[in-house]
Design a protein around this motif. Sequence first.
Motif, mmCIF file in Angstrom:
data_model
loop_
_atom_site.group_PDB
_atom_site.id
_atom_site.type_symbol
_atom_site.label_atom_id
_atom_site.label_comp_id
_atom_site.label_asym_id
_atom_site.label_seq_id
_atom_site.Cartn_x
_atom_site.Cartn_y
_atom_site.Cartn_z
ATOM 1 N N ALA A 50 0.778 -1.316 0.086
ATOM 2 C CA ALA A 50 -0.074 -0.054 0.099
ATOM 3 C C ALA A 50 0.875 1.219 -0.200
ATOM 4 O O ALA A 50 0.414 2.217 -0.633
ATOM 5 C CB ALA A 50 -0.962 0.035 1.167
ATOM 6 N N GLU A 51 1.953 0.995 0.961
ATOM 7 C CA GLU A 51 2.857 2.473 0.724
ATOM 8 C C GLU A 51 3.420 2.510 -0.577
ATOM 9 O O GLU A 51 3.594 3.694 -1.180
ATOM 10 C CB GLU A 51 4.104 2.219 1.888
ATOM 11 C CG GLU A 51 3.443 2.137 3.349
ATOM 12 C CD GLU A 51 4.621 1.981 4.267
ATOM 13 O OE1 GLU A 51 4.611 2.698 5.120
ATOM 14 O OE2 GLU A 51 5.165 1.044 4.140
ATOM 15 N N GLU A 56 2.533 1.532 -3.563
ATOM 16 C CA GLU A 56 1.213 2.188 -4.320
ATOM 17 C C GLU A 56 0.880 3.858 -4.222
ATOM 18 O O GLU A 56 0.856 4.574 -5.184
ATOM 19 C CB GLU A 56 -0.124 1.533 -4.004
ATOM 20 C CG GLU A 56 -1.049 1.423 -5.301
ATOM 21 C CD GLU A 56 -1.210 0.258 -5.975
ATOM 22 O OE1 GLU A 56 -1.983 0.510 -7.046
ATOM 23 O OE2 GLU A 56 -0.341 -0.652 -5.736
ATOM 24 N N ARG A 57 0.982 4.197 -2.991
ATOM 25 C CA ARG A 57 0.689 5.507 -2.912
ATOM 26 C C ARG A 57 1.494 6.452 -2.970
ATOM 27 O O ARG A 57 1.546 7.812 -3.599
ATOM 28 C CB ARG A 57 0.359 5.564 -1.158
ATOM 29 C CG ARG A 57 0.013 7.102 -0.882
ATOM 30 C CD ARG A 57 -0.505 7.093 0.774
ATOM 31 N NE ARG A 57 -0.709 8.742 1.276
ATOM 32 C CZ ARG A 57 0.277 9.104 2.059
ATOM 33 N NH1 ARG A 57 1.208 8.102 2.717
ATOM 34 N NH2 ARG A 57 0.081 10.168 2.666
#
Length: 308
Positions: free
Chosen positions: A152-153, A155-156
Amino acid sequence: MNLIGGSVEIHGHRGARGLRPENTLPGFAHALALGVDAVEFDVGFTADGVPVVNHDQVLSPVNAADTGPAEPGDPAFPYVGRAIRELTLAQFRTLDMGVRRPPDDEDPFVLTQLPLPGTRPPTLDEACALIGAAPGVRLAVELKTDPGWSGAEVERFTVAVAEVLAERGLAARGRVLAFDWRVLVAARRHAPDLGRVALVERKTLVPGTDWLAGLSPAEPANAALEIGATVLSPERHLTTPGFVAAARAVALPVAVWTVNEPAEMDRCVDRGVDAIVTDYPDRLRAVLAARGLPVPAPFRTPVPAPTA
Protein backbone atom coordinates in the motif's frame (compact mmCIF):
# COMPACT_ATOMS: atom_id res chain seq x y z
CA MET A 1 24.27 -1.11 -32.70
CA ASN A 2 22.01 0.14 -29.92
CA LEU A 3 18.25 0.63 -30.12
CA ILE A 4 18.18 4.41 -30.64
CA GLY A 5 19.86 4.63 -34.02
CA GLY A 6 23.53 4.60 -33.15
CA SER A 7 23.50 7.52 -30.72
CA VAL A 8 24.05 7.21 -26.98
CA GLU A 9 22.04 9.29 -24.55
CA ILE A 10 23.62 11.31 -21.75
CA HIS A 11 21.82 11.02 -18.42
CA GLY A 12 23.02 13.34 -15.67
CA HIS A 13 23.18 11.34 -12.43
CA ARG A 14 21.52 13.15 -9.51
CA GLY A 15 21.83 16.16 -11.78
CA ALA A 16 25.60 16.39 -12.21
CA ARG A 17 26.85 14.99 -8.90
CA GLY A 18 30.51 15.28 -9.80
CA LEU A 19 30.18 18.99 -10.44
CA ARG A 20 27.38 20.42 -8.27
CA PRO A 21 25.55 19.33 -5.10
CA GLU A 22 23.47 16.27 -5.87
CA ASN A 23 19.69 16.31 -6.24
CA THR A 24 19.43 20.10 -6.02
CA LEU A 25 18.01 22.74 -8.33
CA PRO A 26 21.49 24.22 -8.99
CA GLY A 27 22.73 20.73 -9.86
CA PHE A 28 19.86 20.16 -12.29
CA ALA A 29 20.38 23.57 -13.88
CA HIS A 30 24.08 22.84 -14.36
CA ALA A 31 23.34 19.51 -16.05
CA LEU A 32 20.94 21.27 -18.41
CA ALA A 33 23.51 23.98 -19.15
CA LEU A 34 26.05 21.32 -20.10
CA GLY A 35 23.54 19.53 -22.31
CA VAL A 36 21.93 16.21 -21.37
CA ASP A 37 19.20 14.00 -22.77
CA ALA A 38 17.80 13.22 -19.33
CA VAL A 39 18.22 14.31 -15.73
CA GLU A 40 18.17 11.44 -13.24
CA PHE A 41 17.23 12.15 -9.65
CA ASP A 42 15.79 10.46 -6.57
CA VAL A 43 12.61 11.08 -4.62
CA GLY A 44 11.36 10.27 -1.15
CA PHE A 45 7.99 10.74 0.54
CA THR A 46 7.49 12.98 3.56
CA ALA A 47 5.25 12.21 6.52
CA ASP A 48 2.68 14.65 5.15
CA GLY A 49 2.64 13.02 1.72
CA VAL A 50 4.86 15.25 -0.41
CA PRO A 51 7.34 13.76 -2.92
CA VAL A 52 10.71 15.42 -2.29
CA VAL A 53 14.12 15.11 -3.90
CA ASN A 54 16.85 13.22 -2.03
CA HIS A 55 18.77 10.01 -2.57
CA ASP A 56 18.81 8.38 0.86
CA GLN A 57 15.73 7.19 2.69
CA VAL A 58 17.58 8.09 5.89
CA LEU A 59 19.14 11.54 5.71
CA SER A 60 22.92 11.25 5.44
CA PRO A 61 25.43 13.67 6.98
CA VAL A 62 27.48 13.34 3.78
CA ASN A 63 25.16 15.63 1.85
CA ALA A 64 22.68 16.97 4.42
CA ALA A 65 23.24 19.32 7.34
CA ASP A 66 20.83 20.60 9.96
CA THR A 67 20.34 24.35 10.19
CA GLY A 68 17.78 24.51 12.98
CA PRO A 69 14.36 23.13 13.91
CA ALA A 70 11.27 23.88 11.84
CA GLU A 71 9.63 25.09 15.05
CA PRO A 72 11.20 26.02 18.39
CA GLY A 73 11.56 23.00 20.64
CA ASP A 74 10.77 20.47 17.88
CA PRO A 75 11.37 17.08 19.56
CA ALA A 76 12.28 15.50 16.20
CA PHE A 77 15.31 17.80 15.80
CA PRO A 78 18.03 17.13 14.68
CA TYR A 79 16.68 15.75 11.43
CA VAL A 80 19.84 14.33 9.86
CA GLY A 81 19.87 10.62 10.63
CA ARG A 82 16.08 10.38 10.46
CA ALA A 83 14.05 8.81 7.66
CA ILE A 84 12.36 11.22 5.29
CA ARG A 85 9.09 9.37 5.96
CA GLU A 86 9.32 10.55 9.58
CA LEU A 87 9.64 14.23 8.68
CA THR A 88 7.18 16.81 7.42
CA LEU A 89 7.94 18.97 4.41
CA ALA A 90 8.60 21.92 6.74
CA GLN A 91 11.19 19.90 8.66
CA PHE A 92 12.81 18.61 5.47
CA ARG A 93 13.03 22.15 4.08
CA THR A 94 15.34 23.30 6.87
CA LEU A 95 18.22 21.16 5.58
CA ASP A 96 21.30 22.54 3.85
CA MET A 97 22.19 20.27 0.91
CA GLY A 98 24.88 22.45 -0.65
CA VAL A 99 28.13 21.12 0.87
CA ARG A 100 29.45 17.58 0.62
CA ARG A 101 30.95 16.32 3.90
CA PRO A 102 32.49 12.88 3.32
CA PRO A 103 33.82 10.93 6.31
CA ASP A 104 37.24 10.43 4.70
CA ASP A 105 39.41 11.47 1.78
CA GLU A 106 38.27 8.61 -0.43
CA ASP A 107 35.22 10.45 -1.72
CA PRO A 108 36.05 11.60 -5.28
CA PHE A 109 33.24 14.12 -5.55
CA VAL A 110 34.45 16.45 -2.83
CA LEU A 111 37.42 17.25 -5.09
CA THR A 112 35.33 18.14 -8.15
CA GLN A 113 31.99 19.34 -6.77
CA LEU A 114 31.47 23.07 -6.35
CA PRO A 115 30.04 23.72 -2.85
CA LEU A 116 26.93 25.87 -2.70
CA PRO A 117 26.22 26.47 1.00
CA GLY A 118 22.64 27.25 1.88
CA THR A 119 21.10 25.18 -0.91
CA ARG A 120 17.75 23.80 0.23
CA PRO A 121 16.28 20.50 -0.98
CA PRO A 122 13.53 20.78 -3.61
CA THR A 123 10.20 19.07 -3.97
CA LEU A 124 9.49 16.88 -6.98
CA ASP A 125 7.18 19.59 -8.28
CA GLU A 126 9.99 22.17 -8.21
CA ALA A 127 12.35 19.78 -9.97
CA CYS A 128 9.69 19.20 -12.63
CA ALA A 129 9.21 22.93 -13.13
CA LEU A 130 12.92 23.48 -13.68
CA ILE A 131 13.76 20.46 -15.84
CA GLY A 132 10.46 20.59 -17.68
CA ALA A 133 11.37 24.00 -19.08
CA ALA A 134 14.20 22.43 -21.10
CA PRO A 135 12.76 21.29 -24.44
CA GLY A 136 12.94 17.54 -24.95
CA VAL A 137 14.92 16.72 -21.81
CA ARG A 138 13.46 13.72 -19.99
CA LEU A 139 13.01 13.27 -16.26
CA ALA A 140 14.29 9.99 -14.84
CA VAL A 141 12.71 9.81 -11.40
CA GLU A 142 13.93 7.07 -9.08
CA LEU A 143 11.53 6.16 -6.29
CA LYS A 144 13.45 5.20 -3.16
CA THR A 145 11.58 2.28 -1.66
CA ASP A 146 12.69 -1.17 -0.56
CA PRO A 147 11.10 -4.55 0.19
CA GLY A 148 10.40 -3.38 3.75
CA TRP A 149 7.70 -1.02 2.48
CA SER A 150 4.15 -2.37 2.38
CA GLY A 151 2.44 -2.76 -0.96
CA ALA A 152 0.00 0.00 0.00
CA GLU A 153 2.85 2.40 0.77
CA VAL A 154 4.55 1.67 -2.54
CA GLU A 155 1.29 2.20 -4.38
CA ARG A 156 0.54 5.51 -2.65
CA PHE A 157 4.02 6.86 -3.28
CA THR A 158 4.00 5.84 -6.95
CA VAL A 159 0.62 7.43 -7.54
CA ALA A 160 1.74 10.66 -5.85
CA VAL A 161 4.82 10.87 -8.08
CA ALA A 162 2.80 10.13 -11.21
CA GLU A 163 0.28 12.83 -10.28
CA VAL A 164 2.99 15.49 -10.01
CA LEU A 165 4.41 14.58 -13.41
CA ALA A 166 0.94 14.58 -14.95
CA GLU A 167 0.01 17.93 -13.40
CA ARG A 168 3.15 19.43 -14.91
CA GLY A 169 2.33 17.92 -18.31
CA LEU A 170 5.45 15.77 -18.21
CA ALA A 171 4.07 12.22 -18.34
CA ALA A 172 5.33 11.74 -21.90
CA ARG A 173 8.82 12.92 -20.88
CA GLY A 174 8.90 11.14 -17.53
CA ARG A 175 10.24 7.77 -16.48
CA VAL A 176 9.99 6.12 -13.10
CA LEU A 177 13.02 4.11 -12.00
CA ALA A 178 13.08 1.50 -9.26
CA PHE A 179 15.07 -1.37 -7.81
CA ASP A 180 11.85 -2.34 -6.04
CA TRP A 181 9.93 -3.52 -9.09
CA ARG A 182 6.57 -3.18 -7.32
CA VAL A 183 6.92 0.49 -8.26
CA LEU A 184 6.92 -0.50 -11.94
CA VAL A 185 3.82 -2.64 -11.45
CA ALA A 186 2.01 0.27 -9.79
CA ALA A 187 3.16 2.73 -12.46
CA ARG A 188 1.96 0.46 -15.24
CA ARG A 189 -1.44 0.25 -13.58
CA HIS A 190 -1.93 3.89 -12.65
CA ALA A 191 0.21 5.84 -15.14
CA PRO A 192 0.76 3.76 -18.28
CA ASP A 193 2.08 6.77 -20.22
CA LEU A 194 5.18 6.93 -17.99
CA GLY A 195 8.30 5.05 -18.97
CA ARG A 196 9.30 2.30 -16.53
CA VAL A 197 12.98 1.64 -15.87
CA ALA A 198 13.95 -1.63 -14.19
CA LEU A 199 17.05 -0.98 -12.09
CA VAL A 200 19.28 -3.92 -11.20
CA GLU A 201 22.47 -4.39 -9.25
CA ARG A 202 24.24 -7.43 -7.90
CA LYS A 203 22.41 -7.46 -4.56
CA THR A 204 18.99 -7.44 -6.28
CA LEU A 205 19.82 -10.37 -8.58
CA VAL A 206 20.36 -13.07 -5.96
CA PRO A 207 18.19 -16.17 -5.54
CA GLY A 208 15.15 -15.56 -3.35
CA THR A 209 15.35 -11.80 -3.82
CA ASP A 210 12.45 -9.63 -2.66
CA TRP A 211 13.40 -6.79 -4.99
CA LEU A 212 11.96 -8.07 -8.27
CA ALA A 213 8.25 -8.33 -7.36
CA GLY A 214 8.42 -12.10 -7.17
CA LEU A 215 10.17 -12.71 -10.50
CA SER A 216 13.28 -14.82 -10.97
CA PRO A 217 16.63 -13.01 -11.21
CA ALA A 218 18.06 -15.74 -13.46
CA GLU A 219 17.31 -13.84 -16.68
CA PRO A 220 17.01 -10.13 -15.81
CA ALA A 221 16.04 -8.97 -19.30
CA ASN A 222 13.18 -11.44 -19.58
CA ALA A 223 12.01 -10.62 -16.04
CA ALA A 224 12.10 -6.89 -16.77
CA LEU A 225 10.07 -7.40 -19.93
CA GLU A 226 7.54 -9.50 -18.01
CA ILE A 227 7.10 -6.82 -15.33
CA GLY A 228 6.36 -4.23 -18.01
CA ALA A 229 9.65 -2.34 -18.02
CA THR A 230 10.44 -0.15 -21.00
CA VAL A 231 14.16 0.17 -20.16
CA LEU A 232 16.63 -2.10 -18.34
CA SER A 233 19.19 -0.22 -16.25
CA PRO A 234 22.07 -2.29 -14.80
CA GLU A 235 24.99 -1.15 -12.70
CA ARG A 236 28.18 -0.87 -14.69
CA HIS A 237 29.72 -4.08 -13.30
CA LEU A 238 26.82 -6.09 -14.76
CA THR A 239 26.93 -4.51 -18.19
CA THR A 240 28.84 -7.20 -20.06
CA PRO A 241 28.44 -7.84 -23.79
CA GLY A 242 26.26 -10.85 -22.91
CA PHE A 243 24.00 -8.77 -20.66
CA VAL A 244 23.50 -6.16 -23.38
CA ALA A 245 22.85 -8.89 -25.97
CA ALA A 246 20.17 -10.46 -23.75
CA ALA A 247 18.39 -7.11 -23.43
CA ARG A 248 18.75 -6.50 -27.14
CA ALA A 249 17.12 -9.89 -27.83
CA VAL A 250 13.90 -8.71 -26.16
CA ALA A 251 14.16 -5.15 -27.57
CA LEU A 252 14.82 -3.51 -24.20
CA PRO A 253 17.07 -0.42 -24.29
CA VAL A 254 19.98 -0.51 -21.82
CA ALA A 255 20.89 2.48 -19.63
CA VAL A 256 24.06 1.69 -17.68
CA TRP A 257 24.95 3.42 -14.39
CA THR A 258 27.09 5.05 -13.04
CA VAL A 259 30.00 5.50 -15.46
CA ASN A 260 32.46 8.31 -14.75
CA GLU A 261 35.75 7.41 -16.44
CA PRO A 262 36.17 8.17 -20.16
CA ALA A 263 37.79 4.81 -20.94
CA GLU A 264 34.82 2.96 -19.48
CA MET A 265 32.41 5.25 -21.29
CA ASP A 266 34.12 4.23 -24.52
CA ARG A 267 33.75 0.53 -23.63
CA CYS A 268 30.06 0.99 -22.91
CA VAL A 269 29.54 2.69 -26.25
CA ASP A 270 31.37 -0.18 -27.96
CA ARG A 271 29.03 -2.67 -26.24
CA GLY A 272 26.02 -0.95 -27.72
CA VAL A 273 24.32 0.57 -24.69
CA ASP A 274 21.58 3.09 -25.37
CA ALA A 275 22.28 5.49 -22.50
CA ILE A 276 25.03 6.17 -19.98
CA VAL A 277 24.22 7.58 -16.55
CA THR A 278 27.11 9.67 -15.29
CA ASP A 279 28.08 12.10 -12.54
CA TYR A 280 30.14 13.95 -15.15
CA PRO A 281 28.04 14.80 -18.21
CA ASP A 282 30.87 17.01 -19.45
CA ARG A 283 33.21 14.02 -19.72
CA LEU A 284 30.65 11.92 -21.56
CA ARG A 285 29.94 14.75 -23.99
CA ALA A 286 33.65 14.88 -24.82
CA VAL A 287 33.81 11.11 -25.36
CA LEU A 288 30.80 11.08 -27.67
CA ALA A 289 31.94 14.14 -29.60
CA ALA A 290 35.37 12.57 -30.15
CA ARG A 291 33.64 9.55 -31.70
CA GLY A 292 31.57 11.75 -33.98
CA LEU A 293 28.34 10.96 -32.13
CA PRO A 294 25.67 13.62 -31.54
CA VAL A 295 25.38 15.40 -28.21
CA PRO A 296 22.33 17.28 -26.88
CA ALA A 297 22.09 21.04 -26.95
CA PRO A 298 22.74 23.03 -23.77
CA PHE A 299 19.84 24.78 -22.07
CA ARG A 300 20.36 27.63 -19.63
CA THR A 301 17.74 28.60 -17.12
CA PRO A 302 17.69 30.66 -13.90
CA VAL A 303 17.52 28.68 -10.69
CA PRO A 304 14.55 29.57 -8.52
CA ALA A 305 14.84 29.26 -4.77
CA PRO A 306 12.68 26.49 -3.29
CA THR A 307 9.48 27.89 -1.86
CA ALA A 308 8.79 27.66 1.85
